[in-house]
Design an enzyme around this catalytic site. Structure first.
Site, PDB file in Angstrom:
ATOM      1  N   HIS A  89       0.837  -1.209   0.000  1.00 25.44           N
ATOM      2  CA  HIS A  89       0.000   0.000   0.000  1.00 25.44           C
ATOM      3  C   HIS A  89       0.865   1.250   0.000  1.00 25.44           C
ATOM      4  CE1 HIS A  89       0.151   0.828   4.486  1.00 25.44           C
ATOM      5  NE2 HIS A  89       0.293  -0.473   4.558  1.00 25.44           N
ATOM      6  N   ASP A  91      -0.521   4.275   0.633  1.00 27.60           N
ATOM      7  CA  ASP A  91      -1.045   5.291   1.552  1.00 27.60           C
ATOM      8  C   ASP A  91      -0.382   5.148   2.907  1.00 27.60           C
ATOM      9  OD1 ASP A  91      -2.488   2.830   2.024  1.00 27.60           O
ATOM     10  OD2 ASP A  91      -4.058   3.956   3.064  1.00 27.60           O
ATOM     11  N   ASP A 122       5.895   1.316   6.834  1.00 24.29           N
ATOM     12  CA  ASP A 122       4.474   1.006   6.631  1.00 24.29           C
ATOM     13  C   ASP A 122       3.873   1.942   5.608  1.00 24.29           C
ATOM     14  OD1 ASP A 122       1.876   0.130   6.949  1.00 24.29           O
ATOM     15  OD2 ASP A 122       1.607   0.935   8.957  1.00 24.29           O
ATOM     16  N   GLU A 156      -5.318   1.192   2.315  1.00 19.42           N
ATOM     17  CA  GLU A 156      -5.144   0.160   3.341  1.00 19.42           C
ATOM     18  C   GLU A 156      -5.341   0.727   4.734  1.00 19.42           C
ATOM     19  OE1 GLU A 156      -3.204  -2.689   6.083  1.00 19.42           O
ATOM     20  OE2 GLU A 156      -2.831  -0.559   5.850  1.00 19.42           O
ATOM     21  N   ASP A 183       4.646  -6.186   4.669  1.00 26.02           N
ATOM     22  CA  ASP A 183       3.984  -5.133   5.461  1.00 26.02           C
ATOM     23  C   ASP A 183       3.850  -5.613   6.912  1.00 26.02           C
ATOM     24  OD1 ASP A 183       2.725  -2.677   5.913  1.00 26.02           O
ATOM     25  OD2 ASP A 183       0.741  -3.432   5.396  1.00 26.02           O
ATOM     26  N   HIS A 216     -28.990  21.375  33.178  1.00 24.67           N
ATOM     27  CA  HIS A 216     -28.381  21.866  34.417  1.00 24.67           C
ATOM     28  C   HIS A 216     -28.369  20.701  35.412  1.00 24.67           C
ATOM     29  CE1 HIS A 216     -27.717  24.055  38.092  1.00 24.67           C
ATOM     30  NE2 HIS A 216     -27.551  25.200  37.403  1.00 24.67           N
ATOM     31  N   ARG A 331     -10.116  -6.951  17.788  1.00 22.27           N
ATOM     32  CA  ARG A 331      -9.204  -7.741  16.959  1.00 22.27           C
ATOM     33  C   ARG A 331      -9.747  -9.156  16.995  1.00 22.27           C
ATOM     34  NH1 ARG A 331      -5.665  -4.784  13.607  1.00 22.27           N
ATOM     35  NH2 ARG A 331      -5.573  -2.777  14.689  1.00 22.27           N
ATOM     36  N   SER A 402      -3.640  -6.368  11.350  1.00 24.78           N
ATOM     37  CA  SER A 402      -4.537  -6.896  10.320  1.00 24.78           C
ATOM     38  C   SER A 402      -4.129  -6.433   8.931  1.00 24.78           C
ATOM     39  CB  SER A 402      -5.967  -6.421  10.589  1.00 24.78           C
ATOM     40  OG  SER A 402      -6.324  -6.656  11.932  1.00 24.78           O
TER      41      SER A 402
END
Ligand code: BES
Ligand code: ZN
Length: 458
Positions: A89, A91, A122, A156, A183, A216, A331, A402
């Site tokens: 990737h 980006d 990365d 990505e 990566d 309030h 995850r 991931s």
């Protein structure tokens, strides 16, 4: 090409490759920020031009609903010649807080053998290793030992939301026998590693709404449920004091590790005390019954990424906020499905939401986990390639992060993915002062060239 020749070509071209990767790292290709749209395109075009310059027959910037994909190929189909797809990737993550960088994120600098820049590890630096390897193999008027395809995406870091559709629509173009991704990271400096497992991800936002406007706290305190308190109550109902997630059904698809795998993990040089110190925490904490490596690499988690709502400014303000929010993510372990887990979490949030407020769960992006079969022939080839590049055989590890496309390659292209990254655990990915060890970058080029050769021999 003979092994020594390609390695000596890489050696002779080190300066050139370094200059070139620095040029790539100067392009601020931050996918998440709209003001960088032009830089994203410029980066894609830079890659296309370089892919053509190193000798690919075809390279294109191809549109998606989001940032473009770069595709390139060197195809000389011959009976028995395998086709390898290199994914990466272009980006990168945003750079904030930018004042914590010792040198500007998009002005790459070499210090003490490390290349500092956003995207160095990365993933632009690692993508470039493969381009340099192709250059070295083709610059001698040679051929590649395999048919090679490049797929370099620009989303990505945003969850690759348009990539599955792109792959589904271009299955024939992307057809291959194996995929390769650099990566991921080494287990530690000087410990070359191949990753065979990654966790998946599912990301959600919880919105809790109470009274129709802020109230309030003197006039109304005691009369209504406070949304900020409700968010806190919901969150504490998602996990118990043993670190186990309490969402019903959450663990249904999770498989226990084999004793052999646990033993392999125990053999890795890992010091829990040093690890805790390096993270600046007084002690480690996690799901009971599992070691730290098991928890991070193989067990699912539920994390609160942030909570907000109500008054947090200077001084004090006696108020009951009208709304409060949290971003949470899980995850996922192999075999868990991001959508199914999101549904379970959503149902549980509704179940435990206190009376007097309304909760809404908004799903954001996700990605499936991945496991690459260790006994697949491409793993043997990868192991020999890493040994040739780094002078040491690799260890086989799993990682907690991931890369959703690995599951897509398996499902849509029917191929295994070799995860052959050369980052390091303390490389500051997604943080200030990201770096890539130059030695790993150069040896990574050698391993990439060796991998194409090894795969060519299968
Ligand atoms: N390079 C990482 C993936 C990674 C992280 C592998 C840590 C091994 C260890 C990748 O660029 C990344 O950050 N992925 C995201 C994916 C998410 C947005 C779906 C991640 O893991 O958060
Ligand atoms: Zn990343």
């Amino acid at each position: 090409m003979s092994e020594n020749l390609v390695m000596s070509v890489i050696d002779r071209n080190k300066e050139r490759y370094l200059e070139e990767v620095m040029e790539l790292l100067r392009i601020p290709s931050i996918s998440a920020l709209t003001q960088h749209r032009g830089d994203m395109r410029a980066c894609a075009e830079w890659l296309r031009d370089r892919l053509l310059a190193i000798g690919l027959q075809r390279a294109e910037v191809m549109g998606t609903a989001g940032h473009p994909v770069v595709y390139g190929e060197w195809m000389h189909p011959e009976p028995g010649r395998l086709t390898v797809l290199v994914y990466g990737h272009y980006d990168v993550q945003p750079v904030d807080p930018v004042e914590l960088w010792d040198s500007p994120p998009f002005e790459p600098q070499v210090r003490e053998g490390r290349l500092y820049a956003r995207g160095a590890a990365d993933d632009k630096g690692q993508v470039h290793m493969h381009m340099a390897a192709v250059h070295a193999l083709l610059s001698q008027g040679g051929e590649l030992p395999v048919n090679l395809k490049f797929l370099i995406e620009g989303e990505e870091e945003m969850g690759s939301e348009n990539l599955d559709e792109f792959i589904a629509a271009n299955r024939e173009m992307l057809a291959c026998d194996a995929a390769v991704i650099s990566d991921t990271s080494f287990f530690a400096a000087g410990v070359p590693s191949i990753t065979y497992g990654l966790r998946g991800l599912t990301y959600m936002q919880i919105d809790v709404a109470g009274p129709s406007s802020d109230l309030h706290s003197g006039s109304f305190g005691g009369a209504v449920m406070n949304p900020a308190e409700a968010v806190a109550r919901i969150i504490t109902r998602l996990k118990d004091e043993h670190g186990r997630i309490t969402v019903p059904g959450f663990y249904d698809e999770v498989r226990e590790l084999t004793e052999r795998e646990r033993e392999e993990f125990r053999r890795l040089p890992f010091d829990e005390t040093e690890y805790a110190e390096s993270l600046g925490v007084p002690e480690l904490w996690g799901e009971e019954g599992y070691s730290t490596l098991e928890r991070v690499w193989t067990r699912p988690t539920l994390e609160v990424n942030g909570i907000w709502g109500g008054f947090a400014g200077e001084g004090s303000k006696t108020v009951i906020p009208a709304e409060a929010h949290a971003k949470i993510s899980c995850r996922l372990a192999p075999y868990q499905d991001p959508d199914e887990i999101a549904s379970l979490v959503e149902a549980h949030v509704q179940e435990v939401c206190p009376p007097g407020v309304r909760a809404r769960v908004v799903r954001m992006h996700g990605g499936k986990p991945a496991l690459v079969p260790l006994d697949h022939p491409v793993m043997g080839a990868a192991s020999r390639a890493v040994e040739r590049g780094f002078g040491k055989p690799p260890v086989f590890i799993r990682e907690g992060g991931s890369i959703p496309v690995v599951a897509t390659f398996d499902a849509l292209l029917g191929v295994p993915t070799v995860l052959m990254g050369v980052g390091l655990p303390d490389e500051n990915a997604h943080a200030p002062n990201e770096w890539l060890l130059l030695e790993n970058y150069y040896n990574g080029i050698r391993s990439a060239a060796a991998l194409y050769e090894e795969l060519g021999c299968l």
